[in-house]
Design an enzyme around this catalytic site. Structure first.
Site, PDB file in Angstrom:
ATOM      1  N   LYS A 194      -6.157   7.645   8.132  1.00 25.40           N
ATOM      2  CA  LYS A 194      -4.657   6.993   8.070  1.00 25.40           C
ATOM      3  C   LYS A 194      -5.030   5.985   7.035  1.00 25.40           C
ATOM      4  O   LYS A 194      -5.878   5.292   7.039  1.00 25.40           O
ATOM      5  CB  LYS A 194      -4.376   6.247   9.382  1.00 25.40           C
ATOM      6  N   LYS A 211      -2.990  -0.881   6.616  1.00 23.76           N
ATOM      7  CA  LYS A 211      -3.492  -2.228   6.423  1.00 23.76           C
ATOM      8  C   LYS A 211      -4.612  -2.467   7.010  1.00 23.76           C
ATOM      9  O   LYS A 211      -5.160  -3.311   6.816  1.00 23.76           O
ATOM     10  CB  LYS A 211      -2.323  -3.147   6.511  1.00 23.76           C
ATOM     11  N   HIS A 239       0.676  -1.298  -0.035  1.00 23.42           N
ATOM     12  CA  HIS A 239       0.013   0.114   0.104  1.00 23.42           C
ATOM     13  C   HIS A 239       0.785   1.177   0.027  1.00 23.42           C
ATOM     14  O   HIS A 239       2.073   1.302  -0.267  1.00 23.42           O
ATOM     15  CB  HIS A 239      -0.985  -0.132   1.019  1.00 23.42           C
ATOM     16  N   CYS A 275      -8.240 -12.129  25.500  1.00 21.22           N
ATOM     17  CA  CYS A 275      -7.135 -11.169  24.987  1.00 21.22           C
ATOM     18  C   CYS A 275      -8.036 -10.151  24.547  1.00 21.22           C
ATOM     19  O   CYS A 275      -8.827  -9.974  24.078  1.00 21.22           O
ATOM     20  CB  CYS A 275      -6.761 -11.905  23.695  1.00 21.22           C
ATOM     21  N   CYS A 328      -1.982 -15.763  23.355  1.00 23.63           N
ATOM     22  CA  CYS A 328      -3.202 -15.345  22.287  1.00 23.63           C
ATOM     23  C   CYS A 328      -2.623 -15.924  21.042  1.00 23.63           C
ATOM     24  O   CYS A 328      -1.698 -15.143  20.578  1.00 23.63           O
ATOM     25  CB  CYS A 328      -3.661 -14.190  22.437  1.00 23.63           C
ATOM     26  N   HIS A 330       4.231   1.475   2.362  1.00 26.86           N
ATOM     27  CA  HIS A 330       5.233   0.758   1.784  1.00 26.86           C
ATOM     28  C   HIS A 330       5.900   1.460   0.384  1.00 26.86           C
ATOM     29  O   HIS A 330       7.076   1.492   0.330  1.00 26.86           O
ATOM     30  CB  HIS A 330       4.850  -0.678   1.119  1.00 26.86           C
ATOM     31  N   HIS A 379      -8.532  -9.837  20.482  1.00 27.35           N
ATOM     32  CA  HIS A 379      -9.443 -10.967  19.731  1.00 27.35           C
ATOM     33  C   HIS A 379     -10.673 -11.588  20.730  1.00 27.35           C
ATOM     34  O   HIS A 379     -11.432 -11.865  20.123  1.00 27.35           O
ATOM     35  CB  HIS A 379      -8.741 -12.103  19.571  1.00 27.35           C
ATOM     36  N   CYS A 386      -2.726 -12.853  18.365  1.00 27.73           N
ATOM     37  CA  CYS A 386      -1.687 -11.821  18.563  1.00 27.73           C
ATOM     38  C   CYS A 386      -0.124 -12.425  18.158  1.00 27.73           C
ATOM     39  O   CYS A 386       0.565 -11.677  18.412  1.00 27.73           O
ATOM     40  CB  CYS A 386      -1.825 -11.208  19.791  1.00 27.73           C
TER      41      CYS A 386
END
Length: 627
Positions: A299, A302, A21, A146, A129, A24, A149, A132
């Site tokens: 912003k 991703k 994106h 967590c 987790c 990068h 999640h 993560c």
RNA sequence: GGCGGAGUAGCUCAGUUGGUUAGAGCAGCGGAAUCAUAAUCCGCGUGCCCGGGGUUCGAAUCCCUGCUCCGCUACCA
């Protein structure tokens, strides 16, 4: 031996699972522009980028696709390579952490650190987790889950390997303070120093293969692979031959710049330096964290869905102008806004009007009046000397700005110079003068063209394709230093070239509707019916301890008493809300918030900071359906 | 709430270690010019540099404090 200066710049290696994106692309273009500036200056330049290919998510994606992780990586890495090709990126090497030599060197380093006692093993129990890929302390867990999640982590007690990062804390603080250029810009440095005020823990650098197979095996314990960051960061040295080609490594290390986004400051400014210290690698000169590109203030990342592929921009506007815009418009280190309108405005003003049009008018005059042959310059006057003097100091000034990492100012310097050529044209008016004094006119046109050539030369790192096509159209003396005055050869043919940057006709602006209409997704009557709204009366209310915004309400729904947690304490005190007839969603799945069960959701109207409850006009028994 | 960023001309922003009348680009208005991509050049700005304190001979710049906006995050089912 030559005495060329070496210049080594890196981008982060991008996680191979990501789609490339603008984030990068920006870092990579930045590195490319810097590299090209240094190459043009004849520095011995090395530009490294690549992909980070190990880790759990890669393993999972590959499994989901039913292919081997390596194959998955091979597929994914193409996206990056294709993108960089389109963006005209001239990296000297593309490192992949699955390359054999990288893995071998990482293992060699791990072995050394193990033998030196920089790595130790320890029993570690914790809540892990999977989502993560990390452990949580009991404190961090919310209601045993967590926080990312909302899944219960597994409690795992296992042996792991740790890097003695903590012992380098004082050294690192000291190093950062003594080397003000080490972390740039300034406020990032302060951030890191702030982070280092808290005790620095040792870093767990292993993952048991039972959970993660896709990684580099620890040389001293084949039941483990190394933690992805440990593997990934080392690319900066393996990519230039550390442990393989020491001569090459010595030539380019320490790196001049590690370019990074502001999201990975800690890994690069804490983990990486301590690792290097332990290994015995000298520190890179500067770690530079740039800001984000915002798309209409949102912003671009991703994690959000507003990904705009850099390729989209290129297809519409051309690579060079996109590169130009990105370099020209961002104050490095700060966030910057991208809008198409900003882009077209800048493009038209600077590239089409100032630069492109100048190139056109100058060459057209030569073509028409001198049969396309560059005229010989004769005596010069004040106007000429002013321009020439500016030209002679231009490259030094530009390069100084580049060294200071002020690319937008460097670009501005060049464009201002281009503007001054336009001004020179207006002052001297060669199109008029040619009728009476062809010799002086020749001088003017030579000077204007040569000045243009020099300005273009300095824009080359930013817009390689366009500038190369322009320079090709001019007869140049290759033996002369391209940043000096007088490279344009008089007496030789100059090619006519098409308009370099055709003006963009701006789309007519939609009427300035400040209020953007919220998108309305139509739903069916049936779907509305799925939400069960009823009235309820507030029987009791209290603030949930240790929270700021949460009230625990007890409400009467006509049939039963229910407990509802609502984040309205900023707007209503418990007393205020008591006895009110409100509207709640009755069939909402219960959830625990801060350990308190919420069996519904109350409705309130909110705009900006203001929040008011939906209440009932008049009297109606609790439990009445709302619709 | 926490962390981070920012508040300077209509708009987008520069303002380096505190120092002379605070700048640029864009937009706007007026003019010149016509070689050129309806491009270029010249002229035109009384801006509480967010507010309030303070340090200083002197602050947009340093310190304190308040306000507003944005991002991330957390406790807004």
């Amino acid at each position: 031996m030559n005495n060329r200066k070496s210049f080594y710049v890196t981008t982060p290696i991008y996680y191979v699972n990501d789609k490339p994106h603008i984030g990068h692309a920006y870092t990579t273009i930045l590195a490319d522009v810097l590299s090209r500036f240094h190459r043009d200056k004849n520095d011995d330049t090395f530009f490294l980028t690549g992909t980070d290919e190990h880790g759990q998510k890669v393993q999972e994606s590959a499994e989901a696709r039913g292919i081997a992780p390596q194959e998955h990586c091979d597929n994914m890495v193409k996206h990056f390579k294709e993108n960089w090709e389109k963006l005209n990126i001239t990296n000297d090497f593309f490192i992949r952490t699955t390359f054999d030599f990288h893995k071998k060197t990482v293992q060699k380093i791990l072995q050394q650190l193990w033998e030196k006692g920089e790595i130790y093993e320890s029993e570690y129990g914790g809540y892990y987790c999977v989502g993560c890929e990390r452990y949580y302390t009991e404190k961090e867990l919310e209601d045993g889950k967590c926080p990312q999640h909302q899944k219960e982590p597994e409690y795992i007690k296992e042996k792991n390997y740790f890097f003695k990062m903590g012992k380098y804390q004082d050294w690192l603080i000291n190093y950062i303070q003594l080397n003000p250029n080490f972390i740039q810009p300034e406020h990032r440095k302060n951030e890191v120093l702030g982070f280092l005020k808290n005790p620095l823990n040792d870093l767990c650098i292993s993952r048991p293969k039972s959970r993660l197979k896709w990684g580099i095996e620890l040389p001293f314990d084949n039941k483990y692979v190394t933690y992805v960051w440990f593997d990934a960061l080392l690319n900066y040295v393996t990519g230039i031959g550390y442990g393989q080609d020491q001569e090459k490594f010595n030539k380019f290390w320490p790196a001049n710049y590690h370019l990074i986004g502001k999201d990975i400051v800690t890994t690069h400014c804490v983990y990486w330096p301590t690792m290097m210290k332990a290994i015995g690698i000298p520190m890179p000169k500067t770690i530079y964290a740039h800001g984000w590109w915002l798309m209409d203030k949102a912003k671009m990342s991703k994690s959000l869905n507003n990904i705009v592929s850099p390729l989209d921009l290129i297809d519409t506007y051309g690579v060079d102008s996109v590169r130009y815009y990105l370099i020209r418009d961002m104050m490095l280190g700060q966030d910057s806004n991208f809008t198409e309108d900003n882009f077209t405005t800048r493009y038209n003003a600077e590239l089409a009007n100032d630069f492109g049009n100048l190139a056109n008018r100058v060459t057209t005059l030569i073509k028409k009046n001198y049969d396309s042959v560059v005229p010989f310059p004769q005596e010069t006057g004040d106007a000429e000397n002013d321009l020439i003097n500016t030209a002679k100091t231009l490259s030094d000034n530009v390069y100084k700005k580049i060294e200071d990492f002020k690319l937008n100012q460097a670009t501005d310097e060049i464009i201002s110079f281009i503007r001054s050529i336009n001004k020179y044209m207006e002052i001297t008016q060669p199109w008029k003068l040619v009728k009476t004094d062809k010799e002086s006119t020749g001088t003017i046109l030579y000077i204007a063209t040569e000045a243009l050539r020099l300005g273009a030369q300095l824009l080359h790192p930013i817009m390689p394709t366009k500038i190369e096509s322009l320079l090709k159209a001019l007869p140049l003396d290759d033996k002369k230093n391209k940043f000096s005055w007088g490279v344009l050869k008089p007496g030789e043919k100059i090619d006519a070239f098409d308009s370099l940057f055709p003006r963009i006709i701006k789309k007519k602006k939609p009427a300035p509707q400040k209020q953007k209409k919220p998108e309305i997704n139509l739903i069916t009557f049936e779907e509305v019916g799925r939400v069960n709204l009823i009235t309820a009366k507030v029987l009791a209310a209290e603030q949930i301890p240790e929270t700021n915004k949460l009230l625990k309400l007890s409400v009467d729904t006509g049939l039963e008493k229910r407990q509802i947690v609502a984040g309205i304490a900023d707007h209503y005190s418990p007393e205020e809300i008591l006895g009110k007839n409100i509207v709640i969603v009755a069939n909402l799945q219960p959830a625990k918030i801060r350990g308190v069960e919420s069996q519904g959701m109350l409705l309130a109207a909110k705009k900006g900071k203001k929040l008011r409850l939906i209440t009932i006009d008049g009297d109606i028994a609790p439990g009445a359906s709302v619709g």
